[in-house]
Design a protein around this motif. Structure first.
Motif, PDB file in Angstrom:
ATOM      1  N   LEU A 130       8.464  10.868   0.988  1.00  0.00           N
ATOM      2  CA  LEU A 130       9.272   9.647   1.054  1.00  0.00           C
ATOM      3  C   LEU A 130       8.830   8.745   2.205  1.00  0.00           C
ATOM      4  O   LEU A 130       8.779   7.513   2.063  1.00  0.00           O
ATOM      5  N   ARG A 131       8.488   9.358   3.344  1.00  0.00           N
ATOM      6  CA  ARG A 131       8.034   8.573   4.488  1.00  0.00           C
ATOM      7  C   ARG A 131       6.734   7.848   4.154  1.00  0.00           C
ATOM      8  O   ARG A 131       6.553   6.673   4.492  1.00  0.00           O
ATOM      9  N   GLU A 132       5.807   8.549   3.492  1.00  0.00           N
ATOM     10  CA  GLU A 132       4.518   7.950   3.158  1.00  0.00           C
ATOM     11  C   GLU A 132       4.688   6.810   2.148  1.00  0.00           C
ATOM     12  O   GLU A 132       3.965   5.804   2.206  1.00  0.00           O
ATOM     13  N   ILE A 133       5.648   6.959   1.245  1.00  0.00           N
ATOM     14  CA  ILE A 133       5.921   5.883   0.282  1.00  0.00           C
ATOM     15  C   ILE A 133       6.470   4.659   1.005  1.00  0.00           C
ATOM     16  O   ILE A 133       6.055   3.521   0.751  1.00  0.00           O
ATOM     17  N   GLU A 149       5.812  -0.840   3.259  1.00  0.00           N
ATOM     18  CA  GLU A 149       5.837  -1.706   4.440  1.00  0.00           C
ATOM     19  C   GLU A 149       4.538  -2.476   4.601  1.00  0.00           C
ATOM     20  O   GLU A 149       4.506  -3.560   5.201  1.00  0.00           O
ATOM     21  N   LYS A 150       3.456  -1.911   4.058  1.00  0.00           N
ATOM     22  CA  LYS A 150       2.152  -2.564   4.122  1.00  0.00           C
ATOM     23  C   LYS A 150       1.979  -3.598   3.009  1.00  0.00           C
ATOM     24  O   LYS A 150       0.915  -4.208   2.875  1.00  0.00           O
ATOM     25  N   GLY A 151       3.027  -3.746   2.165  1.00  0.00           N
ATOM     26  CA  GLY A 151       2.968  -4.749   1.111  1.00  0.00           C
ATOM     27  C   GLY A 151       2.597  -4.217  -0.259  1.00  0.00           C
ATOM     28  O   GLY A 151       2.432  -4.998  -1.203  1.00  0.00           O
ATOM     29  N   ILE A 152       2.450  -2.887  -0.380  1.00  0.00           N
ATOM     30  CA  ILE A 152       2.116  -2.297  -1.676  1.00  0.00           C
ATOM     31  C   ILE A 152       3.386  -2.184  -2.516  1.00  0.00           C
ATOM     32  O   ILE A 152       4.434  -1.755  -2.025  1.00  0.00           O
ATOM     33  N   GLU A 153       3.312  -2.600  -3.778  1.00  0.00           N
ATOM     34  CA  GLU A 153       4.476  -2.550  -4.656  1.00  0.00           C
ATOM     35  C   GLU A 153       4.940  -1.112  -4.852  1.00  0.00           C
ATOM     36  O   GLU A 153       4.137  -0.166  -4.809  1.00  0.00           O
TER      37      GLU A 153
END
Length: 281
Positions: free
Chosen positions: A235-238, A243-247
């Protein structure tokens, strides 16, 4: 009585015709074929003048009785499909069963087979495998079909049409996760191609490189995931990817591919975590 010869024909390259096949096609009284136009090319290549008759899914009941009567009267018949071994995912199976029930002699003339050829060069485990034929065309039936095979631990061989490949790969990714598979097309022909990867990778490839012709899919069997990841870590990695702008959907897909998980499972986990956040302690 005559003899029914079940004859495998080339799946692409006409030079794959065996000497025995050519001899049988020359000596029989009738060649029963799925498409007389396709078989005519093989006969012309080897100067075979034996009479042909059509036998396919639209006339099989009426033609089956006629063929059985020919065999009972002493005529010999060669049964061929458009390519490969008759009776494998085509109407030939019914004629063989009827002939055996009538006590008619049935012989096989072995040869090319798309499913075995694709398996041999797929790079998948060949020690144990299962052939499941054509994937259902309707979305609901296709998804139920793939769910039924989700826990199959043997290598799976399937047939698919090119215009349905993209949707099938989507469903495979959703239901099976990042499982490896190989898509084989144009086997034995000039443009023979085998593309290997996960459903997501292959969908991207075929979007850029549309394909034609019947396809054979070889899929690795189910295995326990060798790489596990804690829910909190996942969940943290998602969240970091988002946060980096990936959908969100793309983040799910990336993590499913990385950890060999099903995208649907990741979605459910994420949804559960969001529900817990909003509901509070």
């Amino acid at each position: 009585m005559g003899t029914l010869y079940v004859c495998a024909t080339p799946i692409g390259n006409l030079e794959d015709a065996s000497i025995r096949l050519i001899k049988v096609l020359r000596k029989v009284d009738i060649i029963a074929c799925e498409d007389t136009r396709r078989t005519a090319k093989l006969l012309q290549r080897y100067r075979i003048t034996t009479r042909m008759t059509s036998y396919h899914q639209h006339n099989l009941r009426e033609k089956e009785t006629w063929l059985i009567n020919m065999l009972l009267s002493g005529r010999s018949i060669a049964l061929v499909s458009d390519a490969g071994m008759p009776g494998i995912s085509d109407p030939g199976e019914l004629l063989v069963k009827r002939a055996l029930a009538e006590g008619i002699k049935v012989e096989v003339v072995p040869g090319p087979s798309a499913l075995v050829a694709a398996l041999a060069i797929s790079g998948m485990d060949t020690s144990r495998f299962v052939f499941e034929g054509f994937i259902p065309a309707r979305a609901s039936e296709r998804q139920a079909f793939l769910k039924r095979l989700a826990s199959e631990d043997r290598t799976i061989i399937l047939y698919e049409a090119p215009h349905r490949l993209s949707r099938t790969l989507e469903d495979m990714e959703e239901i099976w996760g990042a499982r490896r598979l190989a898509v084989a097309r144009e086997l034995t022909k000039v443009h023979e191609e085998v593309v290997r990867g996960t459903p997501a990778e292959l969908k991207e490839h075929f979007m850029l490189n549309p394909c034609k012709g019947e396809l054979t899919l070889v899929v690795e069997g189910y295995r326990e995931e060798q790489e596990t990841v804690a829910k909190e870590t996942l969940l943290r990695e998602i969240e970091e990817l988002m946060e980096k702008g990936i959908e969100k959907k793309e983040a799910f897909k990336m993590k499913a591919r990385e950890y060999g998980l099903k995208k649907r499972d990741i979605y459910d986990l994420y949804l559960e975590s969001q529900t817990q956040k909003t509901s509070g302690p």
